[in-house]
Design an enzyme around this catalytic site. Sequence first.
Site, mmCIF file in Angstrom:
data_model
loop_
_atom_site.group_PDB
_atom_site.id
_atom_site.type_symbol
_atom_site.label_atom_id
_atom_site.label_comp_id
_atom_site.label_asym_id
_atom_site.label_seq_id
_atom_site.Cartn_x
_atom_site.Cartn_y
_atom_site.Cartn_z
ATOM 1 N N CYS A 77 -62.774 -2.482 -16.546
ATOM 2 C CA CYS A 77 -61.335 -2.400 -16.780
ATOM 3 C C CYS A 77 -60.955 -3.492 -17.762
ATOM 4 C CB CYS A 77 -60.556 -2.552 -15.479
ATOM 5 S SG CYS A 77 -58.767 -2.598 -15.716
ATOM 6 N N HIS A 155 -63.722 8.525 -21.286
ATOM 7 C CA HIS A 155 -62.343 8.816 -21.674
ATOM 8 C C HIS A 155 -62.301 10.086 -22.515
ATOM 9 C CE1 HIS A 155 -60.481 4.980 -20.406
ATOM 10 N NE2 HIS A 155 -61.694 4.507 -20.621
ATOM 11 N N GLU A 202 -55.642 7.683 -15.114
ATOM 12 C CA GLU A 202 -56.907 7.016 -14.787
ATOM 13 C C GLU A 202 -57.558 7.700 -13.591
ATOM 14 O OE1 GLU A 202 -57.692 2.829 -14.939
ATOM 15 O OE2 GLU A 202 -55.624 2.426 -15.566
ATOM 16 N N GLY A 214 -58.846 2.622 -22.005
ATOM 17 C CA GLY A 214 -58.176 3.801 -22.553
ATOM 18 C C GLY A 214 -57.541 3.526 -23.899
#
Length: 274
Positions: A77, A155, A202, A214
């Site tokens: 993250c 993604h 997400e 992202g």
Amino acid sequence: MTEKIRFTKMHGCGNDYIYVNMMENAIADPQAAAIAWSDRHKGIGSDGLVLIDRSSLPEADFSMRIFNADGSEAMMCGNASRCIGKYLYERGLTQKTEIKLLTLSGVKTLQLHVNGGIVESVTVDMLEPEFDDESLFLANRGVSKGVFVSMGNPHYVIFTDQVDQVEETGRILEVHPAFPQRCNIEFARIEADGSIRTRVWERGSGITQACGTGACATAVAAALTGRAERTSKIVMDGGTLTIEWRESDNHVYMTGPAAFVFDGEIAIDKLQTA
């Protein structure tokens, strides 16, 4: 006597997590903790749980594990990594302004931008993007072919004027058969000033205010398809990140803020410490 865990709530562009220093605490079941504590009505409220610890590898200074609000473990993250940099420095756990952070998607380098002892922003070397040939076309929902980009986690970036379809379409695409491990979904629109308005679904958390990986995937997809240059401003619900896909090393660099929200203690109750 009920045992308590000390935690810190932080956010990066509104992407909020509960941070626990595992050098001082122990959590035997982080999946259960993430589910219970992330609940915005009955818990602390967050997009998930982040565990900060010493690194098991000599090439890194510290490590992070991240669990989504549904208890699933994420690979990486970007927003959380920036928050960890601020946490480590301002809480006196390191004096370094360049920190090597071990994640499930490799060792990331955090460059802290410090002014008067305060970390004002952090640049994270997100390493090289990876690509795949996955494509989808859901004509009945107005979703055209997207771009698959891995930033250590998957993604799927869709360029569309209808970025607010994030909830309706994002939840469907997350679990689409094309993505056997589920996928993060971005809906992006190129604005007149060259910035990229992006909304994110997400995997494991649903709509979030921001997503660092992202934002990186969106910037890479925009440059790859000729929609933008290699440096972009990604405008998300919770704030703006600057993303550079550097030609010299093919790495993606993410720069943005991190902020403390509050500190607290939470009773273990049914959760057990290690």
